[in-house]
Design an enzyme around this catalytic site. Sequence first.
Site, PDB file in Angstrom:
ATOM      1  N   LYS A  36       7.222   1.309  11.615  1.00  0.00           N
ATOM      2  CA  LYS A  36       7.401   1.643  13.051  1.00  0.00           C
ATOM      3  C   LYS A  36       7.984   0.481  13.849  1.00  0.00           C
ATOM      4  CE  LYS A  36       2.966   0.419  12.578  1.00  0.00           C
ATOM      5  NZ  LYS A  36       1.931   0.799  11.692  1.00  0.00           N
ATOM      6  N   GLY A  72     -12.069  -2.777   5.543  1.00  0.00           N
ATOM      7  CA  GLY A  72     -10.630  -2.741   5.260  1.00  0.00           C
ATOM      8  C   GLY A  72      -9.856  -1.818   6.190  1.00  0.00           C
ATOM      9  N   GLY A  95      -3.179   5.088   5.809  1.00  0.00           N
ATOM     10  CA  GLY A  95      -3.674   5.200   4.439  1.00  0.00           C
ATOM     11  C   GLY A  95      -2.551   5.421   3.448  1.00  0.00           C
ATOM     12  N   THR A 146       0.832  -1.214   0.000  1.00  0.00           N
ATOM     13  CA  THR A 146       0.000   0.000   0.000  1.00  0.00           C
ATOM     14  C   THR A 146       0.863   1.260   0.000  1.00  0.00           C
ATOM     15  OG1 THR A 146      -1.591  -1.258   1.281  1.00  0.00           O
ATOM     16  CG2 THR A 146      -1.903   1.112   1.216  1.00  0.00           C
ATOM     17  N   LYS A 173       4.694   3.373  18.398  1.00  0.00           N
ATOM     18  CA  LYS A 173       4.714   4.781  17.966  1.00  0.00           C
ATOM     19  C   LYS A 173       5.067   5.696  19.144  1.00  0.00           C
ATOM     20  CE  LYS A 173       1.351   3.991  14.268  1.00  0.00           C
ATOM     21  NZ  LYS A 173      -0.092   3.905  13.982  1.00  0.00           N
ATOM     22  N   ILE A 219       0.667  12.799   9.116  1.00  0.00           N
ATOM     23  CA  ILE A 219       0.752  13.962  10.010  1.00  0.00           C
ATOM     24  C   ILE A 219       2.220  14.286  10.277  1.00  0.00           C
ATOM     25  CG2 ILE A 219       0.140  14.890  12.293  1.00  0.00           C
ATOM     26  CD1 ILE A 219      -2.043  12.736  12.452  1.00  0.00           C
ATOM     27  N   GLU A 274      -7.127  -4.937  10.177  1.00  0.00           N
ATOM     28  CA  GLU A 274      -6.478  -6.100   9.558  1.00  0.00           C
ATOM     29  C   GLU A 274      -7.272  -7.361   9.899  1.00  0.00           C
ATOM     30  OE1 GLU A 274      -3.148  -6.003   8.291  1.00  0.00           O
ATOM     31  OE2 GLU A 274      -2.744  -3.898   8.752  1.00  0.00           O
TER      32      GLU A 274
HETATM   33  N1  HSE Z   1      -2.892  -0.034  11.773  1.00  0.00           N
HETATM   34  C1  HSE Z   1      -2.443   1.325  11.891  1.00  0.00           C
HETATM   35  C2  HSE Z   1      -3.618   2.210  12.316  1.00  0.00           C
HETATM   36  C3  HSE Z   1      -1.870   1.775  10.579  1.00  0.00           C
HETATM   37  O1  HSE Z   1      -4.756   1.728  12.331  1.00  0.00           O
HETATM   38  O2  HSE Z   1      -3.422   3.358  12.679  1.00  0.00           O
HETATM   39  C4  HSE Z   1      -0.994   2.981  10.657  1.00  0.00           C
HETATM   40  O3  HSE Z   1       0.149   2.761  11.434  1.00  0.00           O
END
Ligand code: HSE
Length: 405
Positions: free
Chosen positions: A100, A182, A297, A11, A200, A131, A185
């Site tokens: 990350k 979607g 995204g 992606t 993060k 961001i 996951e």
């Molecule tokens: N799975 C993560 C989220 C994707 O939903 O924020 C971005 O790191």
Amino acid sequence: MIYAAVMGLGTIGSGVVEILEKNKDVVTDQLGQELEVKYILDLRDFPGTSFEHKVIHDFSIIEKDQDVKVVVETMGGLLPAFPWVKACLQAGKHVVTSNKALVAAHGTELLKIARENQVNFLFEASVGGGIPIIRPLYRCLMGERIEEITGILNGTTNYILTKMDQEGQTFEAVLKEAQELGYAERNPEADIEGHDTCRKLAILTAMATGKEVDYQEIHTEGITDIEAKDFLYARQMAASVKLLGSSQIEGDSVHAWVLPVMIGRNNPLYSVCDVFNGILVRGNMLGETMFYGKGAGKLPTASAVVADMIQAILHMDTNVEMGWGEEKQEIASTASAKFQYFVRLKGEKEELLEKAESVFGPIKAFALDGEELEFAILTETMEEGIFQEKLSDFPFIKFIRARLS
Ligand code: HSE
């Protein structure tokens, strides 16, 4: 002409290729020369695409090609990402990643190798997707002492909690819907158990302290125990439940945790809904500032990767001082972190309320219409260790930390 390689055309990787094509003029203007993707490393072939001829399956082609100055790592995971990124840096190539897991687990070593080789290891896209947060921390806020970073750092869980709040649905029902759309996951564990937020937060905390933060030391709880009923109580307090990652930095002492927390309408993070992310940063001179936007995204995240590619090329022969060193940042025990507590209790109401008041001090009580079997209290702010000890005496259903006053 500057040549780049993209490792992993999922992606984010395909978003990078798309942006470099669609915003070619913008990128060329910034660089004063063209930036071209020379190789795309993937397991697949992509026949019939415009970039079919660039697809390779052998990493050593990238490693050995002196013309490739910037490598984008958008494969995710630690293997083979870690050894390949390391090899690229050692070969004198700049590396930009959105991964990350890689930055949280191996950032210290990769930053060190980048410094030793006078190249850059950049990871703006690893936190908060599109961001801007990493660069503001080491550029715009470089004169600040960062005292706190608190954020909604995961879009999937924020979507689930928002839907539970707004539509009164169960966690399981919204998760299923999020998977169908979607957003979540098929294996949602990393998101719903808070692990993604934890990594993060570790990266942001290391950026703020300049020291290595072991993400495994951050107390992490996810949202799987949050119920529709919790939101009914929260509404009575003009509050909602959000999955927060937070670091409070006081000199050498750093509290860092990932927890579902009840926050009120006056908290700027209250309005961060659906798949959006929001990050509050408090500096000792600046006060609070908030970063808001799409935390995940294809194009938003790829946009941050492309910005890092430009940044790296503009500093082709120098390592930009950023990140953290090898010194380890201790994380203080959550037992000394301070919260208010929302507690759902079961039992004889009058008697329990009297006891709660004498044990916890001033409390507020809440009840749900038609609910005879339970009620809830909200305590004042106290240390977690003290609260847990006091709570052990009570027939409680559950508790949620709160930041309401
Ligand atoms: N799975 C993560 C989220 C994707 O939903 O924020 C971005 O790191």
